[in-house]
Motif scaffolding. Structure first.
Motif, PDB file in Angstrom:
ATOM      1  N   TYR A  12      64.786  33.477  50.551  1.00  0.00           N
ATOM      2  CA  TYR A  12      64.683  32.447  49.876  1.00  0.00           C
ATOM      3  C   TYR A  12      66.002  31.350  49.887  1.00  0.00           C
ATOM      4  O   TYR A  12      65.693  30.143  50.259  1.00  0.00           O
ATOM      5  CB  TYR A  12      64.498  32.690  48.600  1.00  0.00           C
ATOM      6  CG  TYR A  12      63.514  32.940  47.898  1.00  0.00           C
ATOM      7  CD1 TYR A  12      62.784  31.914  46.981  1.00  0.00           C
ATOM      8  CD2 TYR A  12      63.280  34.141  47.768  1.00  0.00           C
ATOM      9  CE1 TYR A  12      61.263  32.384  46.531  1.00  0.00           C
ATOM     10  CE2 TYR A  12      61.542  34.431  46.870  1.00  0.00           C
ATOM     11  CZ  TYR A  12      60.936  33.690  46.698  1.00  0.00           C
ATOM     12  OH  TYR A  12      59.054  33.911  45.857  1.00  0.00           O
ATOM     13  N   ALA A  16      65.011  27.512  51.497  1.00  0.00           N
ATOM     14  CA  ALA A  16      65.460  26.370  51.396  1.00  0.00           C
ATOM     15  C   ALA A  16      66.821  25.352  52.267  1.00  0.00           C
ATOM     16  O   ALA A  16      66.308  24.048  52.627  1.00  0.00           O
ATOM     17  CB  ALA A  16      66.326  26.504  50.543  1.00  0.00           C
ATOM     18  N   TYR A  18      65.859  25.476  55.274  1.00  0.00           N
ATOM     19  CA  TYR A  18      64.970  24.869  56.319  1.00  0.00           C
ATOM     20  C   TYR A  18      63.814  23.815  55.527  1.00  0.00           C
ATOM     21  O   TYR A  18      64.278  22.412  56.495  1.00  0.00           O
ATOM     22  CB  TYR A  18      63.829  25.991  56.673  1.00  0.00           C
ATOM     23  CG  TYR A  18      62.644  25.320  56.700  1.00  0.00           C
ATOM     24  CD1 TYR A  18      62.063  24.528  58.641  1.00  0.00           C
ATOM     25  CD2 TYR A  18      61.123  25.802  55.950  1.00  0.00           C
ATOM     26  CE1 TYR A  18      60.987  23.579  58.540  1.00  0.00           C
ATOM     27  CE2 TYR A  18      59.845  24.733  56.851  1.00  0.00           C
ATOM     28  CZ  TYR A  18      59.857  23.983  57.883  1.00  0.00           C
ATOM     29  OH  TYR A  18      58.434  23.289  57.966  1.00  0.00           O
ATOM     30  N   GLY A  19      64.232  23.980  54.270  1.00  0.00           N
ATOM     31  CA  GLY A  19      62.849  22.881  53.994  1.00  0.00           C
ATOM     32  C   GLY A  19      64.014  21.914  52.823  1.00  0.00           C
ATOM     33  O   GLY A  19      62.914  20.168  53.394  1.00  0.00           O
ATOM     34  N   ILE A  20      65.379  21.727  52.783  1.00  0.00           N
ATOM     35  CA  ILE A  20      66.047  20.779  52.577  1.00  0.00           C
ATOM     36  C   ILE A  20      65.870  19.471  53.128  1.00  0.00           C
ATOM     37  O   ILE A  20      65.875  17.879  53.748  1.00  0.00           O
ATOM     38  CB  ILE A  20      67.854  20.799  52.133  1.00  0.00           C
ATOM     39  CG1 ILE A  20      67.660  22.063  50.826  1.00  0.00           C
ATOM     40  CG2 ILE A  20      68.554  19.660  52.021  1.00  0.00           C
ATOM     41  CD1 ILE A  20      68.486  22.750  50.049  1.00  0.00           C
ATOM     42  N   LEU A  47      61.207  18.935  47.493  1.00  0.00           N
ATOM     43  CA  LEU A  47      62.615  19.190  47.760  1.00  0.00           C
ATOM     44  C   LEU A  47      63.460  19.841  46.174  1.00  0.00           C
ATOM     45  O   LEU A  47      64.327  20.505  46.293  1.00  0.00           O
ATOM     46  CB  LEU A  47      63.076  17.243  48.092  1.00  0.00           C
ATOM     47  CG  LEU A  47      64.733  17.715  47.624  1.00  0.00           C
ATOM     48  CD1 LEU A  47      65.267  18.379  49.353  1.00  0.00           C
ATOM     49  CD2 LEU A  47      65.086  16.663  48.870  1.00  0.00           C
ATOM     50  N   GLN A  50      62.729  23.307  46.261  1.00  0.00           N
ATOM     51  CA  GLN A  50      64.744  24.362  47.445  1.00  0.00           C
ATOM     52  C   GLN A  50      65.156  24.162  46.700  1.00  0.00           C
ATOM     53  O   GLN A  50      66.376  25.632  46.841  1.00  0.00           O
ATOM     54  CB  GLN A  50      64.603  22.538  48.779  1.00  0.00           C
ATOM     55  CG  GLN A  50      63.665  22.424  49.193  1.00  0.00           C
ATOM     56  CD  GLN A  50      62.301  23.535  50.033  1.00  0.00           C
ATOM     57  OE1 GLN A  50      63.106  23.826  50.575  1.00  0.00           O
ATOM     58  NE2 GLN A  50      61.567  23.027  49.168  1.00  0.00           N
ATOM     59  N   PHE A  53      64.412  27.578  45.005  1.00  0.00           N
ATOM     60  CA  PHE A  53      64.442  28.290  46.135  1.00  0.00           C
ATOM     61  C   PHE A  53      66.296  29.352  46.380  1.00  0.00           C
ATOM     62  O   PHE A  53      66.031  30.055  45.700  1.00  0.00           O
ATOM     63  CB  PHE A  53      64.297  27.971  47.460  1.00  0.00           C
ATOM     64  CG  PHE A  53      62.649  27.692  47.602  1.00  0.00           C
ATOM     65  CD1 PHE A  53      62.122  28.368  46.479  1.00  0.00           C
ATOM     66  CD2 PHE A  53      62.166  26.968  48.877  1.00  0.00           C
ATOM     67  CE1 PHE A  53      60.208  27.701  47.174  1.00  0.00           C
ATOM     68  CE2 PHE A  53      60.784  26.887  48.088  1.00  0.00           C
ATOM     69  CZ  PHE A  53      60.159  26.604  48.339  1.00  0.00           C
ATOM     70  N   THR A  70      56.628  29.926  43.065  1.00  0.00           N
ATOM     71  CA  THR A  70      56.943  30.053  44.176  1.00  0.00           C
ATOM     72  C   THR A  70      55.797  29.625  45.713  1.00  0.00           C
ATOM     73  O   THR A  70      55.323  29.262  46.630  1.00  0.00           O
ATOM     74  CB  THR A  70      58.230  30.438  44.850  1.00  0.00           C
ATOM     75  OG1 THR A  70      57.845  31.735  45.471  1.00  0.00           O
ATOM     76  CG2 THR A  70      59.250  30.041  43.912  1.00  0.00           C
ATOM     77  N   LYS A  74      54.173  26.513  48.266  1.00  0.00           N
ATOM     78  CA  LYS A  74      53.757  26.838  49.888  1.00  0.00           C
ATOM     79  C   LYS A  74      52.178  27.222  49.980  1.00  0.00           C
ATOM     80  O   LYS A  74      51.913  26.057  50.622  1.00  0.00           O
ATOM     81  CB  LYS A  74      53.956  27.920  49.988  1.00  0.00           C
ATOM     82  CG  LYS A  74      56.097  28.376  50.170  1.00  0.00           C
ATOM     83  CD  LYS A  74      56.549  27.165  50.731  1.00  0.00           C
ATOM     84  CE  LYS A  74      58.411  27.232  51.191  1.00  0.00           C
ATOM     85  NZ  LYS A  74      58.463  26.081  51.027  1.00  0.00           N
ATOM     86  N   ASP A 101      54.816  26.868  56.312  1.00  0.00           N
ATOM     87  CA  ASP A 101      55.084  27.014  54.696  1.00  0.00           C
ATOM     88  C   ASP A 101      54.389  28.370  54.266  1.00  0.00           C
ATOM     89  O   ASP A 101      54.304  29.482  53.531  1.00  0.00           O
ATOM     90  CB  ASP A 101      54.342  25.732  53.979  1.00  0.00           C
ATOM     91  CG  ASP A 101      55.412  25.002  53.217  1.00  0.00           C
ATOM     92  OD1 ASP A 101      56.311  24.725  54.329  1.00  0.00           O
ATOM     93  OD2 ASP A 101      55.047  24.248  52.704  1.00  0.00           O
TER      94      ASP A 101
END
Length: 120
Positions: A12, A16, A18-20, A47, A50, A53, A70, A74, A101
């Motif tokens: 997790y 986050a 990666y995602g932010i 966002l 994230q 996460f 979650t 994805k 994802d």
């Protein structure tokens, strides 16, 4: 922290991390005018996840019931992005982000299953 909790925490946290930045970049993409607000709404909602996460990463045992939610975050992007890329209806790069994802979905699922098994 148990090994199962450590695995979930890492998955997790890295999702986050990666995602932010990826989602922040989405705010600077050129988007056709009629879809601009929809695009920003999608990026903003993703966002926010994230942050979810990161909360889960801090205490996976406590927030284990939130993990299945979650999965849908994805899948909601991953499936259409890959499907549209495969049919040529969007850019290949979008399909690659969708595939990432889907990989994260699989890791979330594994983390959750490990947590469930360790409590049974």
């Amino acid at each position: 922290m148990t090994p199962e909790e450590q695995f979930a925490s890492r998955v997790y946290r890295w999702a986050a991390i990666y995602g932010i930045p990826v989602l922040l970049l989405a705010y600077f993409q050129p988007v056709p005018d009629p879809w601009h607000l929809t695009h920003l709404g999608f990026a903003g909602t993703a966002l926010v996840f994230q942050g979810v996460f990161l909360v889960i990463a801090r205490d996976p045992r406590r927030f284990q019931p939130l993990m299945p939610v979650t999965f849908f975050e994805k899948l909601c992007f991953g499936i259409p992005a890959v499907a549209f890329a495969l049919t040529g209806q969007n850019e290949v790069m979008t399909g690659i982000f969708g595939a990432i994802d889907l990989l994260l979905f699989a890791l979330f699922l594994v983390a959750w299953r490990k947590m469930v098994r360790s409590t049974a």
